[in-house]
Scaffold this motif. Sequence first.
Motif, PDB file in Angstrom:
ATOM      1  N   PHE A  11       0.798  -1.225   0.000  1.00 27.79           N
ATOM      2  CA  PHE A  11       0.000   0.000   0.000  1.00 27.79           C
ATOM      3  C   PHE A  11       0.831   1.275   0.000  1.00 27.79           C
ATOM      4  N   CYS A  13      -0.429   5.448  -0.471  1.00 25.89           N
ATOM      5  CA  CYS A  13      -1.534   6.374  -0.772  1.00 25.89           C
ATOM      6  C   CYS A  13      -1.324   7.014  -2.149  1.00 25.89           C
ATOM      7  N   ILE A  14      -2.392   7.076  -2.948  1.00 24.23           N
ATOM      8  CA  ILE A  14      -2.253   7.666  -4.287  1.00 24.23           C
ATOM      9  C   ILE A  14      -2.614   9.161  -4.283  1.00 24.23           C
ATOM     10  N   ALA A  15      -2.864   9.702  -3.071  1.00 27.67           N
ATOM     11  CA  ALA A  15      -3.037  11.139  -2.803  1.00 27.67           C
ATOM     12  C   ALA A  15      -3.925  11.858  -3.826  1.00 27.67           C
ATOM     13  N   CYS A  18      -6.531  10.107  -6.012  1.00 27.89           N
ATOM     14  CA  CYS A  18      -7.618   9.353  -5.380  1.00 27.89           C
ATOM     15  C   CYS A  18      -8.963  10.046  -5.636  1.00 27.89           C
ATOM     16  N   HIS A  20     -11.765   9.360  -4.020  1.00 26.42           N
ATOM     17  CA  HIS A  20     -12.511   9.510  -2.765  1.00 26.42           C
ATOM     18  C   HIS A  20     -11.542   9.753  -1.639  1.00 26.42           C
ATOM     19  N   ASN A  21     -10.989  10.917  -1.643  1.00 23.83           N
ATOM     20  CA  ASN A  21      -9.962  11.251  -0.671  1.00 23.83           C
ATOM     21  C   ASN A  21     -10.478  11.059   0.760  1.00 23.83           C
ATOM     22  N   CYS A  22      -9.696  10.375   1.587  1.00 25.76           N
ATOM     23  CA  CYS A  22     -10.147  10.105   2.962  1.00 25.76           C
ATOM     24  C   CYS A  22     -10.021  11.342   3.840  1.00 25.76           C
ATOM     25  N   HIS A  96      -4.211   5.352   8.438  1.00 31.45           N
ATOM     26  CA  HIS A  96      -5.272   5.068   7.471  1.00 31.45           C
ATOM     27  C   HIS A  96      -4.692   4.605   6.134  1.00 31.45           C
ATOM     28  N   PRO A  97      -5.220   3.563   5.495  1.00 31.37           N
ATOM     29  CA  PRO A  97      -6.417   2.774   5.808  1.00 31.37           C
ATOM     30  C   PRO A  97      -6.089   1.479   6.563  1.00 31.37           C
ATOM     31  N   CYS A 115     -10.705   2.355   1.400  1.00 34.36           N
ATOM     32  CA  CYS A 115      -9.771   3.136   0.581  1.00 34.36           C
ATOM     33  C   CYS A 115      -9.672   2.493  -0.799  1.00 34.36           C
ATOM     34  N   GLU A 116      -9.839   3.310  -1.841  1.00 38.89           N
ATOM     35  CA  GLU A 116      -9.895   2.711  -3.193  1.00 38.89           C
ATOM     36  C   GLU A 116      -8.575   2.052  -3.590  1.00 38.89           C
ATOM     37  N   GLU A 117      -7.458   2.581  -3.115  1.00 35.49           N
ATOM     38  CA  GLU A 117      -6.173   1.964  -3.478  1.00 35.49           C
ATOM     39  C   GLU A 117      -6.006   0.628  -2.741  1.00 35.49           C
TER      40      GLU A 117
HETATM   41  S1  SF4 Z   1      -8.571   6.939   0.468  1.00 36.94           S
HETATM   42 FE1  SF4 Z   1      -6.594   5.808   0.372  1.00 36.94          FE
HETATM   43  S2  SF4 Z   1      -5.602   6.392  -1.551  1.00 36.94           S
HETATM   44 FE2  SF4 Z   1      -7.260   7.882  -1.122  1.00 36.94          FE
HETATM   45  S3  SF4 Z   1      -6.263   9.601  -0.055  1.00 36.94           S
HETATM   46 FE3  SF4 Z   1      -7.024   8.181   1.518  1.00 36.94          FE
HETATM   47  S4  SF4 Z   1      -5.337   6.742   1.974  1.00 36.94           S
HETATM   48 FE4  SF4 Z   1      -4.864   7.804   0.032  1.00 36.94          FE
END
Ligand code: SF4
Length: 307
Positions: A11, A13-15, A18, A20-22, A96-97, A115-117
């Motif tokens: 994993f 994060c694709i920042a 993304c 659906h940003n968390c 997270h996540p 988290c989509e990634e």
């Molecule tokens: S949901 Fe996952 S991929 Fe998207 S910003 Fe949050 S941690 Fe990063």
Amino acid sequence: MHIYPDYYDKFKCIADKCKHNCCIGWEIDIDEDTLAYYNSIEGEFGKRLRDNIELSDTPHFKLKSEERCPFLNDKNLCDIICTLGEKKLCTICSQHPRFHNELPDRIESGLGLCCEEAGRIILSQKEKTTLISDEKITTDDEIILLRDEIIRALQNRDKSIDERLYDMLALCDTTENNISIKELCDVMLSLEMLDKNWGELLSLLKENCEQLDTVDFDKYMSQRQHEYEQFCVYLIYRHFANSPDLYEAQSRACFVKLAYRLIYHLGALIYNKKGNFDLSDHIEVARMFSSEIEYSDENLYTLFDIA
Ligand code: SF4
């Protein structure tokens, strides 16, 4: 002993990529150590930090319009990371996540499907998921031993997903509540909801479930059964071993079957509507399910109870 699935370290994060940003739509609580650190930062950024933290019982960031974290900038990048570095995030943001279940003889960690990634990593893995640890994995805990047997049954690729789920319930010496999809949609629609798109999808399924054609959909998904396998293995890994007793563990196994039935029918609905249901659709349905159910104890326990 620390245990985690083999995909755990993949994993990242694709920042800003993304969808659906968390950092949007959730209250982000700040742990004590991080709060003390943020209070010690001097200059303009220190002032910005303090101006954007609500010091209530549980300190948290003051969300801006559309429930955006005040440090999420216009490019959807985090200003705390950009200014102070990734290591200076509060525990919730830095973890997270990932989730961590503390069990008597071990900590079990994983990636959450909200988290989509993480969803992409989990659902696209074609090989069977294995649990790994830096130490030799042993236990005499009967619920963990049963959970590991269930994972083996769910990964038995000589059988269909329905047969594997039947075997899971047989191993738990239980049977599912035969709630219809329409009734299940009613229950889901009565729960606390974060995203109106989830409500719309459930309402559409409720309207169409009785005339849904699943024959073509089954053919369409025949080479992608590993996606359902991964979804079910993820849920049983995350929710079974931390059951307080065997009785509750049985409910959680039934919950996995219920979650699978819902995800399957939502997939069939989308396929019927637009003529395809690709991996990104599957990730999105799983992401919505996870965000709406797994991250609300009230919703999660309601489903454990009715399953
Ligand atoms: S949901 Fe996952 S991929 Fe998207 S910003 Fe949050 S941690 Fe990063």
